[in-house]
Write a protein that holds these residues in place. Sequence first.
Motif, mmCIF file in Angstrom:
data_model
loop_
_atom_site.group_PDB
_atom_site.id
_atom_site.type_symbol
_atom_site.label_atom_id
_atom_site.label_comp_id
_atom_site.label_asym_id
_atom_site.label_seq_id
_atom_site.Cartn_x
_atom_site.Cartn_y
_atom_site.Cartn_z
ATOM 1 N N THR A 31 19.831 -20.273 -8.675
ATOM 2 C CA THR A 31 20.580 -21.029 -7.684
ATOM 3 C C THR A 31 19.601 -21.872 -6.878
ATOM 4 N N TRP A 35 22.536 -26.220 -3.708
ATOM 5 C CA TRP A 35 23.856 -25.812 -4.214
ATOM 6 C C TRP A 35 24.577 -24.966 -3.171
ATOM 7 N N ARG A 39 27.899 -26.381 -1.121
ATOM 8 C CA ARG A 39 29.192 -25.819 -1.542
ATOM 9 C C ARG A 39 29.795 -24.872 -0.516
ATOM 10 N N CYS A 116 38.312 -8.819 4.059
ATOM 11 C CA CYS A 116 37.835 -9.778 5.072
ATOM 12 C C CYS A 116 38.853 -10.015 6.182
ATOM 13 N N ARG A 155 25.228 -14.910 -9.549
ATOM 14 C CA ARG A 155 25.037 -15.973 -8.547
ATOM 15 C C ARG A 155 26.349 -16.464 -7.945
ATOM 16 N N MET A 219 34.875 -11.793 -8.410
ATOM 17 C CA MET A 219 35.724 -12.769 -7.715
ATOM 18 C C MET A 219 35.972 -13.995 -8.571
ATOM 19 N N GLY A 221 36.324 -17.344 -7.775
ATOM 20 C CA GLY A 221 36.049 -18.137 -6.572
ATOM 21 C C GLY A 221 37.010 -19.289 -6.339
ATOM 22 N N ARG A 222 37.300 -20.051 -7.415
ATOM 23 C CA ARG A 222 38.160 -21.236 -7.223
ATOM 24 C C ARG A 222 39.565 -20.839 -6.792
ATOM 25 N N HIS A 256 37.776 -16.953 9.785
ATOM 26 C CA HIS A 256 36.914 -16.138 8.924
ATOM 27 C C HIS A 256 35.837 -17.064 8.353
ATOM 28 N N ALA A 258 33.817 -17.918 5.732
ATOM 29 C CA ALA A 258 33.553 -17.740 4.302
ATOM 30 C C ALA A 258 32.951 -18.992 3.688
ATOM 31 N N ASN A 259 33.513 -20.137 4.035
ATOM 32 C CA ASN A 259 33.070 -21.377 3.398
ATOM 33 C C ASN A 259 33.427 -22.535 4.329
ATOM 34 N N ARG A 261 33.846 -25.552 3.736
ATOM 35 C CA ARG A 261 34.858 -26.467 3.194
ATOM 36 C C ARG A 261 36.275 -25.946 3.463
ATOM 37 N N ASN A 286 29.149 -14.862 4.682
ATOM 38 C CA ASN A 286 30.435 -14.189 4.854
ATOM 39 C C ASN A 286 30.167 -12.695 5.094
HETATM 40 O O1 UT7 Z 1 36.194 -13.625 2.061
HETATM 41 C C1 UT7 Z 1 36.697 -14.013 0.822
HETATM 42 C C2 UT7 Z 1 35.560 -14.171 -0.133
HETATM 43 N N1 UT7 Z 1 35.612 -15.235 -1.079
HETATM 44 C C3 UT7 Z 1 35.495 -16.543 -0.800
HETATM 45 O O2 UT7 Z 1 35.513 -17.011 0.311
HETATM 46 C C4 UT7 Z 1 35.330 -17.465 -1.976
HETATM 47 C C5 UT7 Z 1 36.120 -18.748 -1.910
HETATM 48 N N2 UT7 Z 1 35.590 -19.672 -2.916
HETATM 49 C C6 UT7 Z 1 34.506 -20.435 -2.663
HETATM 50 O O3 UT7 Z 1 33.967 -20.411 -1.577
HETATM 51 C C7 UT7 Z 1 34.011 -21.358 -3.760
HETATM 52 O O4 UT7 Z 1 34.939 -21.355 -4.824
HETATM 53 C C8 UT7 Z 1 32.605 -20.930 -4.286
HETATM 54 C C9 UT7 Z 1 31.539 -21.230 -3.239
HETATM 55 C C10 UT7 Z 1 32.591 -19.461 -4.666
HETATM 56 C C11 UT7 Z 1 32.259 -21.744 -5.536
HETATM 57 O O5 UT7 Z 1 32.311 -23.129 -5.242
HETATM 58 P P1 UT7 Z 1 33.072 -24.120 -6.239
HETATM 59 O O6 UT7 Z 1 32.885 -25.481 -5.710
HETATM 60 O O7 UT7 Z 1 34.483 -23.604 -6.372
HETATM 61 O O8 UT7 Z 1 32.237 -23.954 -7.555
HETATM 62 P P2 UT7 Z 1 32.731 -23.483 -8.998
HETATM 63 O O9 UT7 Z 1 33.085 -22.035 -8.989
HETATM 64 O O10 UT7 Z 1 33.787 -24.458 -9.450
HETATM 65 O O11 UT7 Z 1 31.422 -23.666 -9.844
HETATM 66 C C12 UT7 Z 1 30.853 -24.960 -10.065
HETATM 67 C C13 UT7 Z 1 29.584 -24.811 -10.862
HETATM 68 C C14 UT7 Z 1 29.741 -23.919 -12.084
HETATM 69 O O12 UT7 Z 1 28.966 -24.478 -13.130
HETATM 70 P P3 UT7 Z 1 29.660 -25.342 -14.284
HETATM 71 O O13 UT7 Z 1 30.674 -24.439 -14.922
HETATM 72 O O14 UT7 Z 1 30.293 -26.522 -13.590
HETATM 73 O O15 UT7 Z 1 28.513 -25.717 -15.158
HETATM 74 C C15 UT7 Z 1 29.107 -22.619 -11.679
HETATM 75 O O16 UT7 Z 1 28.583 -21.884 -12.752
HETATM 76 O O17 UT7 Z 1 28.573 -24.179 -10.060
HETATM 77 C C16 UT7 Z 1 28.006 -23.081 -10.755
HETATM 78 N N3 UT7 Z 1 27.587 -22.071 -9.788
HETATM 79 C C17 UT7 Z 1 26.382 -22.088 -9.205
HETATM 80 N N4 UT7 Z 1 25.319 -22.896 -9.348
HETATM 81 C C18 UT7 Z 1 24.230 -22.645 -8.590
HETATM 82 C C19 UT7 Z 1 28.317 -21.040 -9.309
HETATM 83 N N5 UT7 Z 1 27.584 -20.353 -8.387
HETATM 84 C C20 UT7 Z 1 26.383 -20.993 -8.321
HETATM 85 C C21 UT7 Z 1 25.222 -20.760 -7.560
HETATM 86 N N6 UT7 Z 1 24.179 -21.605 -7.728
HETATM 87 N N7 UT7 Z 1 25.118 -19.748 -6.656
#
Ligand code: UT7
Length: 329
Positions: A31, A35, A39, A116, A155, A219, A221-222, A256, A258-259, A261, A286
Amino acid sequence: MSPPSYAILGTGSYAPARIMTNEDLSKVVDTSDEWIFSRTGIKERHIAADDELTSDMATAAAEKALADAKVTPDQIDICIVATLTPDLPMPSTACIVQAKLGLRHDVACFDQHAACSGFIYALDTAWALLQSGRYRHALVIGAEKISTVLDWSDRTTCVLFGDAAGAVVLGPSPEGSTAEIIGAKLYSEGGNTELLCIPGGGAAYPVPGPGDPPKFMQMKGREIFKFAVREMEDAAQDILEQHQIHPDEVNCVIPHQANLRIIDSLAKFLKLPEDRFFVNLERYGNTSAASIPLAIDEARRSGRLPNGSISLFVAFGAGLTYGSALVRW
Ligand code: UT7
């Protein structure tokens, strides 16, 4: 004579000494700071020492909240710990905290598990119990050693979370004081277990063997992101309408953490400027059930919650659960 109203008499929080930056994490998993920060808005998180337990962090936050409230441990009648990372499966962490704080024996001590959203659930539960007239003071704590349920090779989850605790003391409003709870509302959407769960370690898979799901958080995530945006908006709108408060009357939203965005999207929905939101996730990540009480304590101590101002708390988490609360300080 109308029943007394109940107020937040004091707040406290605690974060472990060890800080893990995004840079540190990039040496553990594939990571980068770029990133994670772009994000999520997270820069660093606190990670508890091996011998520092959820109950230790909960106790430290509770001691500060008691001192702030000028309430002594023997005045506490209810102690609720919201956590998904109890010290042990049994007994409750609240009972362990009871012993550490030296609370009386005729005190209702129990854990509340709504992930959470746990702190909002615990706050509403304590408030309802106080309103029954059978209790006077409640300690409501959110505490997590979430680092223990993370897969440090995944990650997609391990970069998001951190350890911490936050606490509030509730009690009858002293004459002329504010900080009254205006209302709270809780929601759940069961049947979505696979979106956010720790599959192993419970009755289904007590001691995960080869092929069984692990004891770590998993999780989607999306999907959680979409749920969070949708339901934070619903929970906020619902409680504001119920109490006939216009979003513009809310001086500080404490969401909360978490993110960033997700928080930005709530700000757009409520048509409120970003500076109406208290955000500290850059420094903590978080922290699950600890996130809102930790933020409340920091917001209060930094002068963001002056007397007479209105705050909206809004959370989401595994379950799926969500909830909101309104306080007039
Ligand atoms: O309290 C409740 C707890 N949960 C949450 O709050 C989670 C809510 N979700 C989120 O905050 C976001 O969905 C995340 C931060 C988890 C992920 O962000 P995203 O913009 O939805 O990314 P994504 O899951 O669509 O992944 C995009 C890319 C993927 O690669 P490919 O498939 O496009 O090649 C992932 O493999 O980012 C990659 N990726 C990472 N890259 C670098 C995922 N995690 C990481 C990382 N570092 N840590």
